[in-house]
Design an enzyme around this catalytic site. Sequence first.
Site, PDB file in Angstrom:
ATOM      1  N   HIS A  54     -50.681  51.747  10.228  1.00 57.01           N
ATOM      2  CA  HIS A  54     -49.847  52.000   9.044  1.00 57.01           C
ATOM      3  C   HIS A  54     -50.094  53.415   8.559  1.00 57.01           C
ATOM      4  CE1 HIS A  54     -53.649  50.694   7.289  1.00 57.01           C
ATOM      5  NE2 HIS A  54     -53.259  51.038   6.075  1.00 57.01           N
ATOM      6  N   HIS A  56     -51.221  54.887   5.779  1.00 56.46           N
ATOM      7  CA  HIS A  56     -52.227  55.367   4.820  1.00 56.46           C
ATOM      8  C   HIS A  56     -53.106  56.459   5.442  1.00 56.46           C
ATOM      9  CE1 HIS A  56     -51.890  51.541   2.128  1.00 56.46           C
ATOM     10  NE2 HIS A  56     -51.004  52.471   1.810  1.00 56.46           N
ATOM     11  N   ASP A  58     -56.147  57.231   5.422  1.00 51.52           N
ATOM     12  CA  ASP A  58     -57.395  56.909   6.123  1.00 51.52           C
ATOM     13  C   ASP A  58     -57.142  56.213   7.469  1.00 51.52           C
ATOM     14  OD1 ASP A  58     -56.463  54.758   4.545  1.00 51.52           O
ATOM     15  OD2 ASP A  58     -58.444  53.812   4.536  1.00 51.52           O
ATOM     16  N   HIS A  59     -55.892  56.167   7.888  1.00 50.94           N
ATOM     17  CA  HIS A  59     -55.550  55.624   9.216  1.00 50.94           C
ATOM     18  C   HIS A  59     -54.771  56.614  10.087  1.00 50.94           C
ATOM     19  CE1 HIS A  59     -56.887  51.478   8.248  1.00 50.94           C
ATOM     20  NE2 HIS A  59     -56.763  51.986   7.040  1.00 50.94           N
ATOM     21  N   HIS A 110     -49.381  44.709   3.193  1.00 53.95           N
ATOM     22  CA  HIS A 110     -50.254  45.802   2.730  1.00 53.95           C
ATOM     23  C   HIS A 110     -49.390  47.057   2.576  1.00 53.95           C
ATOM     24  CE1 HIS A 110     -53.805  48.295   2.278  1.00 53.95           C
ATOM     25  NE2 HIS A 110     -53.439  49.031   3.318  1.00 53.95           N
ATOM     26  N   ASP A 129     -55.292  47.285   8.214  1.00 51.02           N
ATOM     27  CA  ASP A 129     -55.654  46.805   6.877  1.00 51.02           C
ATOM     28  C   ASP A 129     -54.920  45.518   6.508  1.00 51.02           C
ATOM     29  OD1 ASP A 129     -57.267  48.973   6.647  1.00 51.02           O
ATOM     30  OD2 ASP A 129     -56.147  49.955   5.037  1.00 51.02           O
ATOM     31  N   HIS A 167     -61.615  48.297   8.313  1.00 56.06           N
ATOM     32  CA  HIS A 167     -62.681  48.706   7.380  1.00 56.06           C
ATOM     33  C   HIS A 167     -63.892  47.788   7.494  1.00 56.06           C
ATOM     34  CE1 HIS A 167     -60.582  51.629   4.704  1.00 56.06           C
ATOM     35  NE2 HIS A 167     -59.498  50.952   5.043  1.00 56.06           N
TER      36      HIS A 167
HETATM   37 ZN   LIG Z   1     -54.244  50.881   4.139  1.00 54.30          ZN
END
Ligand SMILES: [Zn+2]
Length: 255
Positions: A54, A56, A58-59, A110, A129, A167
């Site tokens: 996805h 975000h 942090d990905h 999400h 996530d 995570h």
């Molecule tokens: Zn995320």
Amino acid sequence: MKVVAIPQLSDNYAYLVVDEPTKKAGIVDCAEAAPVLDAVAREGVTLTAILPTHHHYDHVGGNEDLLKAKPGLIVYGVDERIPGITDRVEDGSIVRVGNLSARVLFIPAHTSGHIAYYFAGEKAVFTGDTLFAGGCGRLFEGDAAMMIKSLSKLMALPDDTQVYFGHEYTEKNLRFALSLEPNNGALRKKYDWVLEQSKRGQPTTPTSIGSEKETNPFFRWQSPELRAALKKSYPNVPMDDVNVFAKTRALKDAF
Ligand SMILES: [Zn+2]
């Protein structure tokens, strides 16, 4: 298939997926390029594709740097929010890493464009996530009903499917799970193992679909113990799947 978990930022995982016969590799969810490029060199593999779950940061935060270092990479994704996207995918699309192939599972909630990569032949799924060990992602772009549908797709995979999640939240997730199901023996046993892993500085990834069915409250909205715990503290919550799930998610948000 060989999977190398690469810690990113404070608690993220990127995963290097290696097709050993061809030495070709894909990277699932790259937040930071440098540790990924180190792993690529260390493993002696050729990176061919980025597989983001996805959009975000942090990905996907490392996508542009990876593309600079390795021009020509295929970047899969559902929408233009994926930096560097080259190949649009949807539910059922097949993506390839060397001779390995994965089916895209569309699992929104999400985010509205969240996907998983399911390597059926390798019994492995990368869930970003949406599904964690003992938890699920927050509902940023979807609701409880949508998340139930997405998680149900993952629950339908074989129990021995290895689940590589986004995570390292497992210890806190299972502490929350125990607050709802203190008498769940499988959950207690897993929590003890997670504490041991944490003491040794070891990751808890991967988990399995079977283990999540036994321990994850977001796979267990039908658990009698979980429902009884909710009913006791929140007698006004209707005991249907969506309301049970939504209340569990709301409690976790505040945990
Ligand atoms: Zn995320």
